[in-house]
Write an enzyme that holds these catalytic residues in place. Structure first.
Site, mmCIF file in Angstrom:
data_model
loop_
_atom_site.group_PDB
_atom_site.id
_atom_site.type_symbol
_atom_site.label_atom_id
_atom_site.label_comp_id
_atom_site.label_asym_id
_atom_site.label_seq_id
_atom_site.Cartn_x
_atom_site.Cartn_y
_atom_site.Cartn_z
ATOM 1 N N ASP A 13 6.283 7.002 5.220
ATOM 2 C CA ASP A 13 5.346 6.010 5.727
ATOM 3 C C ASP A 13 5.760 5.616 7.125
ATOM 4 O OD1 ASP A 13 3.561 5.577 3.808
ATOM 5 O OD2 ASP A 13 4.633 3.940 2.827
ATOM 6 N N ASP A 36 4.601 2.340 -0.881
ATOM 7 C CA ASP A 36 4.803 0.964 -1.310
ATOM 8 C C ASP A 36 3.674 0.435 -2.183
ATOM 9 O OD1 ASP A 36 3.121 1.061 0.822
ATOM 10 O OD2 ASP A 36 4.457 -0.005 2.187
ATOM 11 N N ASP A 44 -0.017 4.415 -4.068
ATOM 12 C CA ASP A 44 0.926 5.464 -3.713
ATOM 13 C C ASP A 44 1.606 6.035 -4.949
ATOM 14 O OD1 ASP A 44 0.568 5.350 -1.024
ATOM 15 O OD2 ASP A 44 2.091 3.811 -0.713
#
Lengths: 1028, 350
Positions: A380, A721, A725
């Site tokens: 990310d 997070d 996901d």
């Protein structure tokens, strides 16, 4: 072997079910959903996620909703109907599905061993004829149980740490039933209930908002993005996830109040569906599990083949078949490394502990190693690579771009602050800002203080606080008289202040906003403190600066001000923000300021480390491509000298289409482009570009990317997070959830939790993972070696007919006694060379236990060990009266209980018990010999390539603890417990302890020679065949 | 059918998670006036993934899988792989090694093991240089001496019927065989007659041959088998010979020869009314000690004590325990029933 059996068992019927229920009404469909999700095969997963949601409640009016759910917006459901619904639908499960984490899990790890040990053990107990093995079966069973309990205990400990993370789902909900407000436990909510929520509540179910007063929600538990989103009762988008009138289960209401109707509960909520979908994504075997299985296969293969060979030999030597079978089983048992399971578990959990200290909390012990074999990290951006807070990065005033310090503490602001323009700009920044520090944080450093206000304002507040000191004091001195807050139509924010100069009675109007909007309102520009008319050239300079900052992916703000003339606006003037009774044009432009979420200062190093470690770092972000690319460049995911197709096109001034795709090392791919790609195109993209940034991607596409990487044979680590996901986290070889920003579902789905959300922690994790793989190799090599020394005596016993040199119980005392601590101690061994400078291991080629390891352990060191041990054995027997020539073929007579005058080499006659006692002395001597040589083995296993002296003999202190433990345990067994006949140990003469020492030294020397040749001819024949 | 339902549901979700950007930007008070972005966003909304195509592919895959290959096929493939691993005709490799590689590895292993064998041989050789072939280094494991009886036929239970010679004939044969070495003629020829009551100590080098004292069969009188060739079995008065285990260097206490005494182990002591011992002293004379080991003390014959059970209760199992008595003799080790004692049963039927 991590798969739950249900996934496959109802496959066909599951699909059929869906077909049928699909025709029914909408509510019914969700019933089968969970079931269905888990029933589909893996390759259907992508489609599954995309097809997940079919919800149209947001499109309906309140009246239609009332009709559909049989409720009343004002009075709510009647208690009776609620009870009826509750009975029919069942209560809403109060928690999200957890990862099944119980004995079953542990059994998975223990399974291969259980099979081997218990299988052979129980076979043994069926045949109580074998020498001392009458209760061996029981002992082995005990061993299995104990190691199982031990492994479970270790797992449970890490589970406990996880348990402390899981937050509670809302317990109470305020519901209107029978026209009365009631507080009920949220799991008793049913569809159609009218609930009220207010700031601070967690939303108890999926609700359709019916009324809202300034309601904002934090959807971070769903999306991972913690920016507040407003909620109203208007239908704003076709997609239920985008429309504003739906609030999702487990998200938080930040401010305001709202009333809503429950439309889905429990597993039927969006979040419940995604979470249960995640639990449906099949868990792949972890690489270390595969390796251990491979290892068990090798050991089992060796054991069974040696067993069968000797079975045939025994039969052809005219042993009774029953005895031959017993021999066969005995050989297999002798080959099982009983203590290894405990060792591996401890080793892994030691590393897990070490990693936890470095902010990597490992949930699944096996994941410790998975991280080490990772070859692609899909990371990310927000929070992981960046600091997750807007920070002022650049300033533009006086026709010049200045750089601000974006490091974590902001301490080092080096730009020129002497200019008059800066003073004005600073004033605007300070005054035109609604953010405030929360009170009571005086002792906390500025950058860590909590702020009430949005991200940009916070950035500005902190920026000015650092540079100018007490902002609140400045604001107090410049009292605010009027203010227009930001809104999306104006795209600016304005406030009017009294000045702090007592002689200056003018009001100061300050304004900030989108740069071009601000510029439109300006007629002058401040240069070096002087107002100058805004002409073509200055406007051009502005645009250049604006484009440049925008090109860096930064969020740019313009600032301007105006001193209102004192005659027109006297002190008593009352400003009315609705009628705008003050000028908002012909202002004085002061400067630009750009903000970015800056990379963490440790990340560029970490990315470089990854690169040298052969790990590809792919950025997957929902952010804008320009921002993504800028961050990628600044952290080194796109290295300084590599170009994307667009860059090349720009440089050569040709169209993007004309550029040869293969010239570009880097690629920035947006979610939209990704969507149009076929599987092959994606594979090609992933394979051919070494530096890839995916921007504007949805979490679902993350799953596609992960699968693409896995098709390339990579071991993929994924960070995430949000709840959405979690399928990707599950699918990845190692899912890494964020400890701070991550939602519970993400943490549940992940194998590892990053406590500080920092990418650099992953890299330390990788290092530990690689180290543990190397060290496990050493541990296994160490453990396997003595297997031969334990097996040979038995073979010799069968073929040559010597009295048994070492008993089974004694073997167990080696495997589970003296050898345990030393093999764990190898886990503390430091890396031989820079492990971060080599490629990640190849899943198929770089095995944990490879041929050289097995051969070197079994046929070299193991054999030398057995020979050394046999020398000790013969020494003991010879000195007591039985010379080797007498011993050969003596077995039958030796073991006869009725023979009590067996003659030795000197004509002496021995009773059975005297012989037995001598045999135990032999066991003890053999045991001590193996122990002494295992000390040498332990020392040589410290390194695989380097000389021990390069590695440092004393650097790993734990090794010496291990050696001391070996010696102490042996001393206790021989001298302390030597009188307990059941243990088959006797007090051994002191000199026998030293007989094996020369052989131990021989082993050490031999291994040094081996390593010397490996270093001398790297890549040569010797290296290939002798390096494990 | 299935595809239909899928595609009907297909387009709803893909939009789902793209919303956050828009909202987020707005919540952030979109100062960033990026027109490009807006255009792009619209384009994104337009883009619906070509799920249909993918599904088709996948369905085909499924169908193929659905038809399924017989499970034996994979086994067959595995077998072929295995076969190829064992012998790969193309590259002329066996077990992933070529002939050359094999010979190299075999040569290396040969040398490795040869040198290992050499090292071990040298070590064992030096070890045996330090160990005398005449005298054992340690004898404490074999001390105190054990006891054994003759005749011995795998069992210490003497069951026989006086009137049925078949039941005791094998005892007689066994005893006769055992006593061959004690024949008077042989003893007189080979061994010396040494003075009784004292050790027969022969100083001199370890490797010198030692002389042995005579123990004649005739010492055993009624149990010698010379007068009664059935050793009393035919009359229900069995002879049992007792010998003490040889231990190199073992010397009973001076002036106090080791004596043998037997009694009923458990039960009525009167079950055995009389036992005759031969030699009458029921002891092992000191002249038979010490023993110098089988290499030099070639003709050493263990002294014996014969027990003649002349009056034992018949038709009943009588447990008998014979113990050695004397200084330095231990006869009550719990674990070892043959150190300084021997237990057997007599069951004489008439």
């Amino acid at each position: 072997f991590q798969k739950t059996p249900e996934i496959y068992s109802v496959e066909l019927s599951g699909t059929k079910d869906v077909k049928k229920t699909d025709k029914g009404d909408g509510k019914q469909k969700y019933r089968g959903l969970k079931n269905k999700c888990s029933n589909f095969r893996k390759n259907d997963q992508i489609e599954e996620i995309k097809e997940e949601l079919d919800l149209d409640d947001h499109k309906l009016s309140s009246e239609e909703l009332e009709k559909r759910y049989g409720t009343n917006i004002i009075t709510g459901l009647s208690s009776a109907r609620a009870a009826e619904l509750l009975a029919r639908m069942g209560p809403m499960p109060s928690t999200l599905p957890r990862r099944p984490r119980d004995c079953q899990d542990v059994m998975c790890l223990t399974f291969p061993w259980r099979d081997l040990v218990l299988g052979s053990g129980s076979l043994l107990s069926l045949t109580p004829l074998l020498i001392t093995q009458v209760y061996l079966g029981a002992v082995l069973a005990l061993v299995v149980i104990l190691t199982g309990i031990f492994a479970y205990y270790q797992e449970a400990k890490s589970t406990n740490i996880m348990a402390s993370f899981s937050k509670m789902i809302p317990q109470q909900a305020l519901v209107i039933r029978d026209a009365e407000k009631k507080t009920i436990p949220s799991e008793q909510l049913v569809v159609g209930d009218i609930v009220e929520i207010k700031g601070g509540d967690q939303i108890p179910a999926d609700i359709r908002l019916l009324s809202s007063q300034g309601c904002k929600v934090d959807n971070s538990s769903l999306t991972g993005e913690s920016e507040p989103q407003s909620r109203s009762c208007d239908f704003t988008h076709d997609n239920p996830l985008e429309t504003k009138n739906i609030g999702f289960y487990s998200t938080t209401c930040l401010e305001g109040t709202a009333t809503g109707m429950v439309i889905n509960t429990g597993d039927r909520t969006i979040i419940g569906q995604i979470a249960s979908l995640a639990s449906g994504v099949g868990n792949e075997k972890t690489p270390i599990a595969i390796e251990i299985e491979h290892f068990v296969h090798i050991v089992a293969g060796v054991a069974v083949s040696i067993g069968i060979i000797f079975f045939i030999i025994a039969v052809s030597m005219k042993y009774p078949v029953l005895y031959s079978i017993i021999f066969l089983i005995g050989i297999i048992v002798a080959n099982v490394p009983e203590g290894l399971l405990a060792t591996v578990t401890v080793t892994l959990s030691l590393t897990a502990k070490r990693m936890a200290k470095k902010n990597c909390l490992v949930k699944n012990l096996e994941a410790v190693e998975t991280l080490g074999s990772t070859s692609i990290i899909c990371s990310d951006k927000t929070g992981t690579l960046t600091q997750n807070r807007m920070t002022v990065a650049h300033l533009w005033f006086d026709n010049q771009i200045f750089m601000a310090d974006t490091s974590e503490d902001h301490s080092n602001q080096i730009f020129d602050q002497s200019s008059e323009t800066w003073a004005s700009l600073a004033k605007i920044i300070t005054l035109c800002n609604r953010a405030e520090f929360k009170p009571g944080q005086e002792s906390i450093p500025i950058m860590k203080k909590t702020v009430v206000g949005d991200a940009s304002e916070t950035a500005l507040l902190k920026f000015s606080e650092v540079i100018l000191g007490d902002v609140m004091e400045v604001r107090k001195r410049n009292r605010k008289v009027a203010e227009i807050p930001f809104n999306s139509t104006n795209k600016f924010q304005l406030s009017i202040h009294e000045t702090d100069d007592p002689n200056d009675k003018r009001f100061l109007m300050v304004m900030k906003g989108a740069p071009e909007r601000i510029l439109e309102k300006c007629s002058t520009i401040m240069i070096n403190g002087q107002e100058q008319p805004l002409d073509q050239s200055t406007a051009k300079a502005f645009h250049t600066a604006y484009m440049e900052l925008g090109g860096l992916g930064e969020r740019v703000l313009g600032f301007c001000h105006l001193y209102l003339p004192a005659d027109e606006f006297p002190e008593t003037y009352s400003f009315d923000i609705d009628t705008m009774n003050f000028p908002t044009s012909s202002l004085c432009f002061v400067g630009l300021l750009s903000m970015i979420d800056p990379p963490r200062s440790t990340v560029p190093d970490a990315v470089t480390k990854c690169r040298s470690a052969g790990i590809k770092v792919i950025m997957v972000t929902g952010d804008h491509p320009i921002t993504a690319k800028a961050i990628a460049r600044s952290v080194g995911i796109i290295s300084a000298n590599s170009e994307t197709v667009e860059d090349i096109a720009k440089r050569l001034n040709i169209a993007v289409e004309q550029v040869n795709e293969w010239d570009a090392k880097a690629a920035v791919v947006t979610g939209m482009e990704l969507k149009d790609m076929s599987q092959e195109q994606l594979d090609e993209l992933l394979a051919n570009h070494s530096e890839i940034v995916f921007a504007r991607t949805s979490p679902q596409q993350k799953l596609i990317i992960v699968e693409g990487c896995q098709r390339l044979g990579a071991v993929v680590a994924v960070t995430g997070d949000g709840v959405n996901d979690s399928p990707a986290l599950k699918k990845a070889d190692i899912g890494i959830a964020m400890g701070i920003a991550g939602s519970d579902a993400a943490k549940n789905a992940a194998d590892m939790v990053l406590l500080d959300d920092n990418f650099a922690s992953i890299v330390t994790g990788v290092e530990e993972g690689r180290l543990i793989f190397d060290n496990l190799k050493k541990t296994i090599a160490y453990t396997l070696t003595k297997n031969i020394a334990e097996l040979c005596p038995f073979l010799i016993y069968i073929i040559v007919g010597l009295p048994l040199p070492i008993g089974t119980i004694t073997i167990l005392f080696i495997d589970l006694g003296t050898d345990i601590i030393p093999s764990i101690a190898l886990a503390y061994e430091k890396a031989e060379s820079d492990i971060m400078n080599r490629k990640p291991r190849h899943k198929k080629k770089d095995r944990l236990v490879n041929k050289p390891l097995a051969l070197y352990s079994y046929l070299h060191v193991g054999l030398m060990q057995s020979l050394g041990a046999f020398v000790v054995y013969f020494t003991v027997y010879s000195q007591e009266g039985f010379r080797p020539s007498t011993l050969i073929g003596l077995r039958l007579e030796w073991e006869k209980h009725s023979v009590n005058d067996l003659e030795d080499s000197y004509g002496q006659e021995w009773t059975r018990y005297q012989r037995q006692y001598l045999e135990w002395t032999g066991y003890t001597a053999f045991f001590i010999a193996i122990m002494v040589q295992q000390i040498a083995d332990l020392i040589i296993r410290k390194t695989r390539r380097n000389s021990i002296f390069q590695q440092g003999l004393f650097r790993n202190k734990v090794i010496w603890v291990g050696i001391a433990s070996q010696i102490i345990i042996a001393l206790i067994l021989s001298y302390g417990l030597g009188s307990i006949t059941a243990l088959n140990f006797t007090m051994l003469r002191a000199q026998y302890w030293f007989v094996a020492v020369p052989y131990a030294i021989l082993i050490w020397v031999y291994d040094e020679v081996r390593k010397f040749f490996i270093r001398l001819y790297p890549g040569g024949w010797w290296d290939k065949n002798m390096y494990y | 059918m299935r595809r239909q339902h899928r595609s009907r549901r297909a387009p709803t979700f893909p939009h789902g998670y793209r919303y956050r950007l828009d909202d987020q930007d707005e919540a952030n008070q979109n100062y960033l006036a990026d027109e490009e972005e807006e255009a792009e966003e619209e384009a994104r909304v337009m883009g619906v993934p070509n799920l249909e195509e993918k599904e088709k592919e996948e369905e085909q895959n499924e169908e193929e899988e659905g038809q399924g290959q017989p499970t034996g096929n994979t086994w067959w493939q595995k077998l072929q792989l295995m076969n190829e691993y064992l012998w790969d005709p193309e590259q002329r490799m066996s077990l992933a090694r070529t002939g050359q590689s094999w010979s190299l590895i075999l040569v290396i292993y040969f040398f490795f093991y040869a040198s290992l064998a050499a090292v071990i041989t040298v070590c064992m050789y030096t070890l045996f240089l330090t160990i005398s072939t005449y005298m054992p280094t340690f004898t404490e494991r074999v001390k105190p001496p054990g006891v054994m009886i003759r005749p011995f036929a795998h069992s210490l239970n003497f069951n026989f019927n006086v009137s049925e010679p078949d039941t005791w004939q094998h005892y007689v044969i066994s005893l006769n065989g055992f006593l061959q070495g004690y024949n008077d003629s042989l003893q007189e020829e080979m061994n010396v007659d040494c003075p009784p009551g004292q050790y027969f100590i022969q100083d001199g080098n370890e490797d010198e041959d030692k002389k042995a004292c005579q123990f004649k069969r005739s010492f055993l009188k009624n149990c010698s088998g010379l007068e009664d060739p059935t050793f009393g079995y035919s009359t229900g008065q069995p002879c049992i010979l007792l010998k003490m285990n040889r231990i190199v260097g073992f010397r009973p206490e001076l002036g106090d020869p080791v004596k043998v005494s037997c009694k009923v182990q458990r039960g009525d002591e009167n079950d055995i009314r009389s036992i005759n011992y031969y030699p009458e002293s029921a002891s092992f004379d000191l002249r038979y000690y010490p023993y110098y080991g089988k290499l030099t003390h070639v003709n050493y014959t263990s002294p014996l004590v014969a027990m003649h059970f002349t009056d034992v209760v018949k038709n009943q199992v009588v447990p008998v325990q014979c113990q050695l008595k004397g200084k330095g003799i231990i006869n009550d080790v719990i674990n070892d029933h043959f150190v300084g004692r021997v237990i057997f049963t007599l069951n004489i039927e008439t």
